[in-house]
Design a protein around this motif. Structure first.
Motif, short mmCIF file in Angstrom:
data_model
loop_
_atom_site.label_atom_id
_atom_site.label_comp_id
_atom_site.label_asym_id
_atom_site.label_seq_id
_atom_site.Cartn_x
_atom_site.Cartn_y
_atom_site.Cartn_z
N MET B 1 0.84 -1.21 0.00
CA MET B 1 0.00 0.00 0.00
C MET B 1 0.87 1.25 0.00
O MET B 1 1.70 1.44 0.88
N LYS B 2 0.61 2.11 -0.96
CA LYS B 2 1.35 3.37 -1.03
C LYS B 2 0.70 4.39 -0.09
O LYS B 2 -0.51 4.53 -0.07
N ASP B 3 1.52 5.12 0.66
CA ASP B 3 0.97 6.20 1.48
C ASP B 3 0.48 7.33 0.57
O ASP B 3 1.01 7.53 -0.52
N VAL B 4 -0.51 8.07 1.06
CA VAL B 4 -0.95 9.27 0.35
C VAL B 4 -0.53 10.48 1.18
O VAL B 4 -0.85 10.56 2.37
N ASN B 5 0.21 11.38 0.57
CA ASN B 5 0.71 12.56 1.29
C ASN B 5 -0.19 13.76 1.05
O ASN B 5 -0.42 14.16 -0.08
N VAL B 6 -0.67 14.30 2.14
CA VAL B 6 -1.65 15.39 2.07
C VAL B 6 -1.01 16.68 2.55
O VAL B 6 -0.30 16.69 3.56
N GLY B 7 -1.27 17.76 1.84
CA GLY B 7 -0.85 19.10 2.28
C GLY B 7 -2.08 19.94 2.52
O GLY B 7 -2.96 20.01 1.67
N ILE B 8 -2.15 20.54 3.70
CA ILE B 8 -3.34 21.33 4.06
C ILE B 8 -3.04 22.81 3.92
O ILE B 8 -2.07 23.31 4.49
N CYS B 9 -3.87 23.53 3.14
CA CYS B 9 -3.76 24.99 3.02
C CYS B 9 -4.89 25.62 3.80
O CYS B 9 -6.06 25.47 3.44
N GLY B 10 -4.55 26.35 4.84
CA GLY B 10 -5.57 27.02 5.66
C GLY B 10 -5.77 26.23 6.94
O GLY B 10 -6.06 25.04 6.90
N LEU B 11 -5.61 26.93 8.06
CA LEU B 11 -5.69 26.25 9.35
C LEU B 11 -6.72 26.97 10.23
O LEU B 11 -6.49 27.20 11.41
N GLY B 12 -7.84 27.33 9.60
CA GLY B 12 -8.94 27.93 10.37
C GLY B 12 -9.77 26.82 11.00
O GLY B 12 -9.25 25.76 11.33
N THR B 13 -11.08 27.05 11.12
CA THR B 13 -11.96 26.08 11.76
C THR B 13 -11.87 24.72 11.08
O THR B 13 -11.57 23.71 11.73
N VAL B 14 -12.09 24.67 9.76
CA VAL B 14 -12.13 23.39 9.07
C VAL B 14 -10.72 22.79 8.93
O VAL B 14 -10.53 21.59 9.10
N GLY B 15 -9.73 23.64 8.66
CA GLY B 15 -8.36 23.15 8.55
C GLY B 15 -7.89 22.51 9.84
O GLY B 15 -7.32 21.41 9.84
N GLY B 16 -8.17 23.18 10.95
CA GLY B 16 -7.80 22.62 12.26
C GLY B 16 -8.52 21.31 12.50
O GLY B 16 -7.93 20.32 12.94
#
Lengths: 433, 433
Positions: B1-16
């Motif tokens: 299984m290959k890992d999926v790498n996620v990058g999050i833009c925005g750390l407001g309510t939903v990002g947090g």
């Protein structure tokens, strides 16, 4: 775009509906699926003179579909356990994908079928097996992927819900059942529906996909609605509750609660408002909170809607590699836990109790002290002088949440009192908070 | 299984919320997804001192995420139109998949973004953009694949629904709005919510995916709830109706109705029972009939639930070939129709009318004859002597379904009568049958 060739086994209510919708909406479905879904074979024990199958080859031998090399997806709509299992395993053995609406088959033989499919590298889809036209397996397996699901509660048998809805007008169970049979909502033998077996099949599947545990239908508890009276329905309403025949699954550290029984639910909760033959599944996830899915749980085209959604999914899924397909029960086999189903004595619930007391001084005190000794707290109590009859008076109690074992012991003790007449009526209650 | 790498833009309510749920439920999510979902980069204009990002690299430049070669999936949670569009197109340009919760972005720039993604062979997922934690895009795009969807009606703005729910107790709009602002349910500038713009964004997306037409947000009609009075709410209740701020989309042969406005709905319908900040989407398909999806439409972890379901889907979908992916708007581009959005004059609806009449003989007859001349049939009429005040009396009428043009003409004519005082109050009504 490659066409997908579908073979339908069984041309009863759902089989007929599936044929008709696939034919009527062929162009629209191709626009969604990205390929044409063609029916290339139909088999059913009986001819249907009321249906026009066009140029699609028909036979009365259902295994013809499984053995037809042109068929990519076998749609199993014959129902029942043994022949259906044989058919599905044969299809898998022939490298074909399977779509089924058969809840009994999945709940009882699902573990074996999914293992066979996994080995063969084919897909078995079963959205229509749970709550008919409501895409609730998609919601629980995919939409809830981020969540630890804590509990699931469903009105997942339309016949039972219809009967309880009609009984709110003060009508007796037997009366309404007869009417439901006349209207075609209930079978001549209503056991599967009114005793909760059909609901337990669906609940077993929901619980496995929600919690990541193997299917364990044989351990599900069922209690039917035939003992529910208009009297208790009316008194539950006075307490602010409605009686629904719920399937409830709860994940606890010790194991899984898996149970179908009449249940008091707060009238203010949306699920209490689901009436008639309609179905609804409510679930609670640690991230999302409560979501509910509502719609028709049966019917020719409503169920066909779910069957066809599965066919479209299979067309897509079959193009992806095995490891990344949606797992059968929501979780990859190696991620599943072998949690036990808890016994009913270990279940936690609130309880509605109706006790027929002799009209003697001190009876209420005795009842209260028995409950207290067993650690049972009272939420509401109701006793009306106007209901005194032949020296007997009903005492109605709603408890807070306790272990069912405590309530069983308390009931035994109350029933042994000379001040209490007959059996104590007990109906479980849930507050969903 | 290959890992999926996620990058999050925005750390407001939903990002947090997304960061927290992905971290807390990492193992469970891997068990469902068949691969590990790892957060490898986070960027946000502001630091969040209340959050522990562990060893995940953080920067204040959101484009760092898009330009990080290790990131497979860019999660856009910054909101707004222009920068978000630039960010998403840059991610697509860099061959990355995108998950977004941005309803404004999808409703306004979706056609362009989806076209770019289709060309680049990447996936853009947006479940969280509509009705927060409710997996309704999955239901409409996949679960309803067999159906011609005829109409969609949604309570898709929690703030507005909270305000209307509280107003049933007789409180004025402005009062409840202020309370909602104090509770954090409503923004300091509530225009987006109470004027229906936010709901129109979501409705635009639902309509496209339901009907197979391009996104046409600029043609959506919006009418807010600021003019709704406790008086009209109470009188609607007396007629058996509840006032909800609904988004309604209907597919007609001539075109699409796309409108958000206060609407009377029968109290007996389940959607009338959806109260407080909760959301619900009701839709009608030709095969399945009516289904409804209910749950939280906003909130940190509820929205995160949908964002993460999309990440899991993207991990799966990205392994399949382009032609067999779920189409962005439910239908393959070549299967979409360029149907127009109809003008409000062409819309068909029932209407609640409140007419302030002078207390003179023959006024009722005049009103009735104007309605009749415009082909408008009356379902209910209510006029109470006890409400006579200063020689004026309210006449309340519920009509059958007509073309809005007819009602507009009739209202103009009534308002020109010397027997009628001021403006006629008009609220649309739907019976869902």
């Amino acid at each position: 775009m490659k066409d997908v060739n579908v073979g339908i086994c069984g041309l009863g209510t759902v089989g007929g509906g599936t044929f008709n919708v696939l034919t009527r909406n062929a162009e629209l479905i191709a626009g969604r699926a990205g390929c044409n879904i063609r029916i290339t074979r139909v088999a059913s024990r009986r001819h249907r003179d009321d249906m026009d199958l066009g140029s699609v080859p028909f036979s009365t031998e259902i295994f013809d579909v499984v053995n037809d090399p042109s068929v990519d997806v076998v749609v199993e709509l014959i129902g029942g356990y043994e022949t259906a299992k044989e058919l599905v395993l044969a299809a898998i053995g022939n490298g074909k994908h399977v779509v089924t609406a058969n809840k009994a088959l999945v709940a009882v033989h699902g573990n074996e079928i999914f293992e066979a499919a996994e080995k063969a590298g084919v897909v078995v889809a079963y959205e229509a097996a749970v709550a008919g036209g409501i895409p609730v397996m998609k919601a629980i397996r995919e939409g809830m992927a981020a969540n630890r699901i804590d509990w699931i509660a469903g009105i997942i048998n339309g016949t039972g819900n219809y009967i309880l809805t009609e009984m709110r007008a003060g009508r007796a169970f037997a009366d309404v059942l007869k009417e439901a049979q006349d209207l075609g909502y209930a079978e001549a033998d209503p056991t599967f529906d009114v005793e909760g077996i059909d609901a337990a099949h669906k609940l077993t599947i929901l619980a496995s996909a929600g919690f990541g545990v193997p299917l364990q239908f044989d351990k599900a508890f069922t209690e039917g609605i035939s003992e529910v009276t208009p009297y208790d329905i009316a008194h539950a309403e006075q307490l602010g509750y409605r009686i629904k025949h719920l399937g409830i699954a709860r994940r606890r550290d010790e194991g899984i609660e898996l149970r179908v029984h009449p249940t008091l639910v707060p009238k203010s909760h949306l699920i209490a408002q689901v009436d008639g033959v309609l179905n609804a599944v409510l679930m609670d996830g640690d991230a999302v909170g409560q979501t509910m899915y509502y719609g028709p749980g049966a019917g020719a085209e409503a169920t066909a809607s779910a069957v066809i959604a599965d066919i479209v999914d299979v067309a897509r899924i079959s193009a992806s590699t095995g490891a990344l397909r949606v797992p059968y029960l929501g979780f990859r086999p190696e991620a599943m836990e072998n949690l036990d189903v808890l016994s009913m004595e270990e279940v936690q619930s609130a309880y509605y109790l109706r006790i027929t007391a002799l009209d003697r001084p001190g009876v209420l005190a005795k009842i209260a002290s028995i409950l207290s000794e067993h650690g049972i707290n009272i939420e509401s109590i109701m006793q009306k002088e106007s209901e005194l009859k032949d020296g007997r008076i009903p005492v109605i109690i709603l408890t807070h949440t306790v272990q069912e074992r405590q309530v069983n012991r308390a009931i035994e003790e109350m029933e042994s009192l000379s001040d209490i007449d007959g059996k104590v009526v007990r109906i479980r209650a849930e507050n969903f908070n």
